[in-house]
Scaffold this active site. Structure first.
Site: not given
Length: 274
Positions: A12, A137, A187
């Site tokens: 991430e 997100n 995302d």
């Protein structure tokens, strides 16, 4: 192509540092910050960062925002708590805005419904912007600083909200991109220099590009199934990086960090003003 073959359980928060010309990214579940050929281990979840100067990053963790020096490998100091009194949550997606603020989302460690929120740090103040978020997100910003984007992934809707001159939201968020019909899971996201939004879509092996009106333009495919967050980098900001997650999957393609050339150009990542 694979930019870095390090296996991340939950890759991430990729950040291209415009002064260092280096990519940094996180493995949230591994509690690590990475750059090519090196990583730093922490004792709690870390998930996103903004750059403060050449050597220091503001890092978001499960309990605070802190300054980290990538030259010394040391945590310099904590800037402020971040849901430190709530053991259920951790930090997730985050990005600096054009005004020098830093937006950070939280979520339940087990994705508990409505446990998280979206916060903004600006010149020493941390303020909660949007509560009752399940999986925060897609935090990113239009180049002119007048619009912010974000999503609560289970809703399958990317929202937009107008910002004032200091970067604080004004008005009510509205739907910008609705992915419910396609059953896509938004995302992480980033906005390029032309205002197009590039969204990693978890479980779809791709980053999709939408124009400033929210209309689909194209998708860039990656080998990893669980694409989690994109970032633009490289000398001319035309390399599209994307982290992926190996969590729950097998195979050599999963959890790697990827790169695709010839896209964008992106915006240079904005500097966080302390």
């Amino acid at each position: 192509m694979i930019y870095d073959a390090t296996n991340c359980t939950l890759g991430e928060g990729p950040l291209w540092h415009p002064e260092r010309k280096e990519l940094f990214w996180f493995d949230i579940l591994g509690k690590r910050l990475h750059r090519k050929g090196q990583h730093w281990q922490f004792d709690t979840y870390v998930s996103a960062a903004g750059w403060v100067d050449r050597d220091r990053l503001m890092v978001a963790s499960a309990r605070d925002l802190f300054l980290f020096n990538v030259e010394t490998g040391e945590t310099e100091r904590s800037l402020c708590p971040l849901e430190a009194d709530n053991p259920v949550t951790r930090s997730n997606d985050g990005r600096a805005d054009p005004q020098g603020g830093f937006w950070i989302g939280t979520m339940g460690i087990k994705a508990e419904r409505g446990a998280g929120a979206i916060w903004r740090y600006y010149r020493g103040e941390l303020r909660r912007l949007f509560p009752d978020i399940t999986i925060s997100n897609a935090i990113c910003f239009a180049p002119d600083g007048a619009t912010a984007y974000f999503t609560d992934t289970p809703t399958r809707q990317i929202m937009r909200v107008a910002l004032d001159a200091d970067g604080w939201p004004k008005g009510t968020p509205e739907v910008h991109i609705d992915l419910t019909r396609e059953r896509l899971n938004p995302d992480g996201a980033v906005v390029d220099a032309a205002g197009n939004l590039w969204n990693a879509q978890w479980g779809a092996s791709r980053v999709a590009c939408y124009d400033p009106t929210g209309r689909f333009q194209k998708a860039v495919g990656f080998d990893g199934l669980q694409t989690s967050c994109p970032a633009f980098g490289g000398d001319d900001l035309t390399t599209l990086f994307c982290t992926t997650a190996a969590e729950g999957l097998n195979g050599d393609a999963e959890g790697r960090t990827y790169a695709a050339t010839g896209h964008g150009p992106g915006q240079a990542e904005h500097k966080v003003t302390l």
